[in-house]
Design an enzyme around this catalytic site. Structure first.
Site, short mmCIF file in Angstrom:
data_model
loop_
_atom_site.label_atom_id
_atom_site.label_comp_id
_atom_site.label_asym_id
_atom_site.label_seq_id
_atom_site.Cartn_x
_atom_site.Cartn_y
_atom_site.Cartn_z
N THR A 66 -12.01 -15.17 6.59
CA THR A 66 -13.30 -15.49 5.96
C THR A 66 -13.47 -17.00 5.85
OG1 THR A 66 -13.09 -13.49 4.63
CG2 THR A 66 -14.73 -15.10 3.92
N THR A 67 -12.40 -17.70 5.46
CA THR A 67 -12.45 -19.16 5.29
C THR A 67 -12.63 -19.86 6.63
OG1 THR A 67 -11.01 -18.86 3.38
CG2 THR A 67 -11.27 -21.10 4.18
N TYR A 106 -20.40 -3.95 4.45
CA TYR A 106 -21.79 -3.50 4.58
C TYR A 106 -21.95 -1.99 4.72
CZ TYR A 106 -26.69 -3.14 5.77
OH TYR A 106 -28.01 -2.80 5.76
N TYR A 157 -6.63 -6.21 4.33
CA TYR A 157 -7.29 -7.23 3.51
C TYR A 157 -8.36 -6.56 2.66
CZ TYR A 157 -10.06 -11.54 2.59
OH TYR A 157 -10.76 -12.57 2.01
N ARG A 179 -16.68 -9.29 -1.50
CA ARG A 179 -17.40 -9.55 -0.25
C ARG A 179 -17.76 -8.28 0.51
NH1 ARG A 179 -17.70 -14.72 1.95
NH2 ARG A 179 -16.63 -16.33 0.77
N LYS A 185 -3.32 -8.24 1.96
CA LYS A 185 -3.88 -9.36 1.20
C LYS A 185 -4.81 -8.73 0.18
CE LYS A 185 -6.94 -13.39 1.48
NZ LYS A 185 -7.82 -14.22 2.34
N ILE A 192 -2.45 -15.78 0.50
CA ILE A 192 -3.24 -16.34 1.60
C ILE A 192 -4.31 -17.18 0.93
CG2 ILE A 192 -4.76 -15.86 3.55
CD1 ILE A 192 -3.04 -13.42 4.16
#
Length: 293
Positions: free
Chosen positions: A45-46, A108, A134, A139, A162, A204
């Site tokens: 994501t980052t 989504y 993850y 999100r 994660k 992370i």
């Protein structure tokens, strides 16, 4: 010590003229390793995985693997909200030489717990590479429950998670229900220290982008059981951790490494926009207090 442990950076992807700044990425990776980072996650994501093309995604991972050259593990972000696309990305990561993949809960489309199980089972069976799950409900909307994680932990290629629910209760349930060798990593810098103290193996990290040495020292102190030192480091870094979310991630982290002179341009891709003045002042203040500026 396990292969996947400590402070693993979710590395930003630098862009110049909206194209990957390859030299900038190489420089960032070397800066990370020279300052004690225990692993690299490209295309998380980052790393703005949501706005890079498949070709760019593949190139970022290839370049990361080549630059790291075996010095630390590379955990390639390969998540998508399509199972078929996730499998394609995982196959590409394996071909590029990544050590493992990081696969996010599909966003989504809000799958059921059974849908999550079947999604990750299909990935694990399709590609022979270690998979780290993850979970980031803030999100993805969907929260993968500890019971589902425990089912997935029984599959051979699924080695860890994660966990970014920021819930120590949920993290505890995962550790309690999963095998002893299942790797639990915090997905939130704030919970990295307590996660280790209840049985996790590290984090992370977003904050590692600007302060790899600090986050590495924090995780090493916690993993060695030095509660006093870990507490001191945790609270010294806490304002910096907070500043990383003064604007949507990875906007502050990218601006931070630009302010440090590590990349030429800290701008994200749309729909993310440049950091606003209030968040910038918060970021600069925290970075100055941490001795980074």
């Amino acid at each position: 010590m396990e292969k996947y442990h400590g402070a693993i950076v979710a590395i930003v992807t630098p862009f110049i003229n909206n194209k990957i700044d390859e030299q900038g990425l190489v420089d960032l990776i070397n800066f990370q390793i020279e300052n004690g980072t225990h692993g690299i996650v490209p295309c998380g994501t980052t790393g703005e995985s949501a706005t890079v093309s498949f070709d760019e995604h593949k190139r970022i991972i290839e370049l990361t693997v080549k630059t790291v050259a075996g010095r630390v593990p590379v955990i390639a972000g390969t998540g998508a909200n399509s199972t078929a696309e996730s499998i394609d990305l995982a196959k590409s990561a394996k071909a590029s030489g990544a050590d493992a993949t990081l696969s996010v809960v599909p966003y989504y489309n809000k799958p059921s717990q059974e849908g999550l199980y079947q999604h990750f089972k299909a990935i694990a069976e399709a590609v022979d590479i270690p998979v780290i799950l993850y979970n980031v409900p803030s999100r993805t909307v969907t929260n993968m429950l500890p019971e589902t994680v425990a089912r997935l932990a029984e599959l051979e290629n699924i080695i860890g998670i994660k966990e970014a629910s920021a819930s120590l209760q949920q993290i505890s349930e995962i550790i309690r229900q999963c095998p002893d060798d299942f790797i639990v990593l915090s997905g939130d810098d704030f919970t990295s220290m307590p996660t280790v103290f209840i049985g996790g193996k590290g984090v992370i990290s977003v904050t590692s982008n600007v302060h790899p040495r600090g986050m590495a020292d924090l995780m090493e102190a916690a993993l060695s059981g030095d509660i006093k030192k870990a507490n001191e480091i945790h609270y010294s870094l806490f304002p910096l951790m907070t500043s990383m979310f003064a604007a949507p991630n990875p906007v502050p982290a990218k601006k931070g490494v630009e302010l440090m002179g590590k990349i030429k341009n800290g701008l994200p891709r749309l729909p993310l926009t440049e950091i606003d003045d209030k968040a910038l002042q918060t970021l600069k203040g925290a970075m100055k207090d941490a001795g980074l500026l």
